[in-house]
Design a protein around this motif. Structure first.
Motif, short mmCIF file in Angstrom:
data_model
loop_
_atom_site.label_atom_id
_atom_site.label_comp_id
_atom_site.label_asym_id
_atom_site.label_seq_id
_atom_site.Cartn_x
_atom_site.Cartn_y
_atom_site.Cartn_z
N TYR A 1 9.02 -4.63 -1.55
CA TYR A 1 8.68 -3.23 -1.87
C TYR A 1 9.67 -2.23 -1.28
N THR A 2 10.22 -2.55 -0.12
CA THR A 2 11.07 -1.58 0.57
C THR A 2 12.55 -1.81 0.37
N GLY A 3 12.91 -2.98 -0.12
CA GLY A 3 14.31 -3.34 -0.14
C GLY A 3 14.69 -3.89 1.23
N ARG A 4 15.92 -4.33 1.34
CA ARG A 4 16.39 -4.92 2.60
C ARG A 4 16.32 -3.89 3.72
N VAL A 5 15.83 -4.32 4.86
CA VAL A 5 15.68 -3.45 6.03
C VAL A 5 16.84 -3.70 6.99
N PHE A 6 17.48 -2.62 7.38
CA PHE A 6 18.60 -2.70 8.31
C PHE A 6 18.20 -2.06 9.63
N GLY A 7 18.65 -2.62 10.75
CA GLY A 7 18.31 -2.12 12.07
C GLY A 7 19.00 -0.94 12.49
N LEU B 1 0.84 -1.21 0.00
CA LEU B 1 0.00 0.00 0.00
C LEU B 1 0.87 1.25 0.00
N LEU B 2 1.88 1.28 0.85
CA LEU B 2 2.74 2.46 0.92
C LEU B 2 3.53 2.64 -0.37
N ASP B 3 3.98 1.55 -0.97
CA ASP B 3 4.70 1.63 -2.23
C ASP B 3 3.79 2.17 -3.33
N ALA B 4 2.57 1.67 -3.38
CA ALA B 4 1.63 2.08 -4.43
C ALA B 4 1.15 3.51 -4.26
N SER B 5 1.13 4.00 -3.03
CA SER B 5 0.58 5.33 -2.78
C SER B 5 1.65 6.40 -2.59
N THR B 6 2.89 6.06 -2.84
CA THR B 6 4.00 7.00 -2.63
C THR B 6 3.75 8.33 -3.31
N THR B 7 3.30 8.31 -4.55
CA THR B 7 3.10 9.57 -5.27
C THR B 7 1.77 10.23 -4.93
N GLU B 8 0.93 9.54 -4.19
CA GLU B 8 -0.41 10.06 -3.89
C GLU B 8 -0.50 10.76 -2.54
N ILE B 9 0.41 10.41 -1.62
CA ILE B 9 0.36 11.04 -0.30
C ILE B 9 1.64 11.82 -0.09
N SER B 10 1.55 12.88 0.65
CA SER B 10 2.72 13.74 0.88
C SER B 10 3.70 13.06 1.82
N SER B 11 4.92 13.56 1.83
CA SER B 11 5.93 13.00 2.74
C SER B 11 5.53 13.25 4.19
N PHE B 12 4.72 14.29 4.42
CA PHE B 12 4.20 14.57 5.77
C PHE B 12 3.46 13.34 6.30
N LEU C 1 4.56 6.72 8.36
CA LEU C 1 4.08 5.39 8.00
C LEU C 1 5.24 4.49 7.60
N ARG C 2 6.20 5.04 6.86
CA ARG C 2 7.39 4.26 6.49
C ARG C 2 8.21 3.89 7.73
N ASP C 3 8.31 4.82 8.68
CA ASP C 3 9.02 4.53 9.93
C ASP C 3 8.33 3.39 10.69
N GLY C 4 7.02 3.46 10.74
CA GLY C 4 6.25 2.40 11.42
C GLY C 4 6.42 1.06 10.72
N LEU C 5 6.41 1.08 9.39
CA LEU C 5 6.61 -0.15 8.63
C LEU C 5 7.98 -0.75 8.94
N LYS C 6 9.00 0.08 8.94
CA LYS C 6 10.36 -0.41 9.23
C LYS C 6 10.42 -1.01 10.63
N SER C 7 9.78 -0.37 11.58
CA SER C 7 9.76 -0.89 12.96
C SER C 7 9.09 -2.26 13.01
N LEU C 8 8.00 -2.42 12.27
CA LEU C 8 7.31 -3.71 12.24
C LEU C 8 8.18 -4.77 11.57
N GLN C 9 8.85 -4.39 10.49
CA GLN C 9 9.72 -5.34 9.80
C GLN C 9 10.86 -5.80 10.72
#
Length: 125
Positions: A119-125, A74-85, A90-98
């Motif tokens: 969608y995000t590429g490899r996640v590093f801690g 969802l976040l990948d598909a909506s990148t151009t539709e929602i502002s970085s604000f 949401l990306r931070d929350g996704l990374k935390s969940l991953q």
């Protein structure tokens, strides 16, 4: 069995008022709908990861994987539709969940193969 005439709204409290619901959702901006769905996916994934007060009571890593993957899509598909604000937290929350998923897994996924990493590429801690 009684039927409600077509021009009247049902009065049964058990019956949803679809007309009012349609009016309500029509007034909500798309960004708000996307963010709300994303937050719901995040919350459900957190529960399935056992990150709530109940801990392991609802823990199910298979379900968490699906929810995290859906959130990433969802976040990948909506990148151009929602502002970085809206997107940044949401990306931070996704990374935390991953990262929480990786920590909770007994058998770790190969790098780049964790939930949503397609969608995000490899996640590093």
């Amino acid at each position: 069995m009684s039927e409600t005439p077509q021009n009247e709204t049902p009065t049964d409290p058990e019956t949803p008022d679809f007309e009012a619901m349609t009016r309500d959702i029509a007034e909500v901006p798309a960004v708000e709908v996307i963010v709300t769905v994303a937050v719901n996916l995040m919350s459900a994934a957190a529960v399935k990861l056992g990150l709530t007060e109940e801990g392991d009571a609802h823990k199910d890593l298979d379900e968490a994987r699906k929810l995290i993957h859906a959130l990433a899509g969802l976040l990948d598909a909506s990148t151009t539709e929602i502002s970085s604000f809206h997107a940044a937290p949401l990306r931070d929350g996704l990374k935390s969940l991953q990262l929480a998923f990786r920590e909770a897994s007994l058998v770790p996924d190969e790098p780049g193969q964790g939930p949503g990493e397609k969608y995000t590429g490899r996640v590093f801690g």
